[in-house]
Write an enzyme that holds these catalytic residues in place. Structure first.
Site, PDB file in Angstrom:
ATOM      1  N   ASP A  53       0.808  -1.216   0.000  1.00 27.34           N
ATOM      2  CA  ASP A  53       0.000   0.000   0.000  1.00 27.34           C
ATOM      3  C   ASP A  53       0.847   1.275   0.000  1.00 27.34           C
ATOM      4  OD1 ASP A  53      -2.518  -1.030  -0.128  1.00 27.34           O
ATOM      5  OD2 ASP A  53      -2.820  -1.135   2.043  1.00 27.34           O
ATOM      6  N   TYR A 111       7.068 -10.104   6.821  1.00 29.54           N
ATOM      7  CA  TYR A 111       6.874  -8.670   7.010  1.00 29.54           C
ATOM      8  C   TYR A 111       7.505  -8.278   8.339  1.00 29.54           C
ATOM      9  CZ  TYR A 111       3.341  -8.303   3.296  1.00 29.54           C
ATOM     10  OH  TYR A 111       2.684  -8.302   2.081  1.00 29.54           O
TER      11      TYR A 111
END
Lengths: 247, 247
Positions: A53, A111
């Site tokens: 994003d 992540y």
């Protein structure tokens, strides 16, 4: 036709995310623009392990593309870096077999999320961490992390906005948190992640850290399958797609 | 009339330097803008320990200003931070005696310069270090640092463009270099510095590190009083005004 895969890093600060969109500056747009120059105007489509994003960073995103050019695999690194802006960098390039796919062949993604836990913000890190000035119980956070490991339905921890196909069951191999000086580094390793999932997990874990909820409350949250039961979505600038693993 | 002094940090990346200029985004301009709001439209002039150039950062710049308002000294920190953009931060504020002056009372300034000595750049640090991918002889650099310590005429190491008043003799109390993982951190402490001096010193010291010149060549350079004898000016983004000391 040779197929090339690259490991790339990007600073997401000045991008409207990874995926190409008209009139927006995107990572995919920049890389495809550079490839078009190398291919003398021919459009080359790239495929990534997944999107990120606006404002989210990557230390080790993987992409692939097919090319009509016969350039040694490791030379693509230099060719691309010469043309790319200074907030995207190709760390590695190589020729891969014709059946490799950067998205479909992923076996594990990692992540990381970085929280800066100090009273005063460090302005030099404003785009790279979440400044969180409240006192945190790290042990409680670590305890809560354990409840997320394993295979669960993560409906509670995915954006209500996401238009999902398929179920929301995912397997997390590692959810951990480590204090490093004034930073708290979260590591998430799993087979796959839902939209906004890592950021909602972090938002919830910091509620645990502030002792607003108990670590064991995570179990009820998972069972509820209700986004409203989880914490708020942590901001994008602390999130890094750290590594993508293939077989 | 109360006099307030503040210790501020700023990320110089998106500023045309410290000093106010028409139509340009400057650190002084932002702070004076915030002070004008607090003073309901009254213009407040601030005075800093010295200027910094476009792209140069500060970890500990000191400023002062006079105010008609009777606000506790330590409350200015919060009042200003609420109004300032997120790339300037007031770390400390206090009321000082009427005869304090942020520029005239400086007894020592410390600058640091950070070089990232890796083959691949770290894109997340592109605005905060000088990426220098060449092999460096750190011991030679350390030896060269010693020649700069003490009182010297630094004409060779100041910008030829500078329109100077007075002599170019300055005293440096410390010139050192330390390898910290893949970074080389230079420390410069002195009574005062000439325009571009730290950046020219760093450019020259890296020539020593690359073994283009010997450490002892520094002595001849100082004596020559010729800017052309020194190395090139290191770029601004590795430079930090680190600390300003007062009596």
């Amino acid at each position: 036709m040779p197929k090339i895969s690259c490991i790339i890093a990007y600073d997401g600060t000045n991008y409207s995310g990874y995926q190409i969109q008209p009139q927006k500056r995107t990572v995919q747009g920049e890389i495809e623009g550079a490839l078009m120059k190398i291919h003398k105007g021919e459009q080359i489509r790239i495929h990534a392990s997944g999107r990120t994003d606006t404002g989210v960073h990557a230390k080790g995103q993987t992409i692939h593309f097919d090319t009509s050019l016969h350039i040694p695999g490791n030379s693509w690194k230099k060719a691309l870096n010469t043309l790319l802006p200074n907030d995207v960098y190709v760390h590695h390039s190589e020729e891969v077999s014709a059946d490799f796919h950067a998205r479909y062949d992923v076996v594990e993604k990692e992540y990381r999320y970085i929280v800066q836990n100090t009273i005063d913000p460090d302005i030099f890190k404003r785009n790279y961490v979440w400044h969180y000035p409240y006192k945190l119980n790290i042990q409680a956070i670590q305890e809560a992390c354990n409840f997320f490991e394993g295979t669960h339905d993560f409906t509670t921890f995915s954006s209500a906005k996401a238009t999902v196909k398929g179920n929301k069951i995912r397997t997390l191999y590692e959810v951990s948190c480590q204090q490093e000086n004034d930073q708290i580094v979260f590591v998430f390793r799993g087979s796959g992640f839902l939209y906004n999932m890592v950021r909602i997990l972090v938002g919830t874990l910091l509620d645990v850290g502030q002792e607003k909820i108990k670590p064991s409350a995570i179990m009820d949250m998972l069972e509820s399958k209700d986004r409203n039961k989880a914490g708020k979505t942590a901001p994008p600038q602390g999130l890094y797609l750290w590594k993508v693993r293939y077989q």
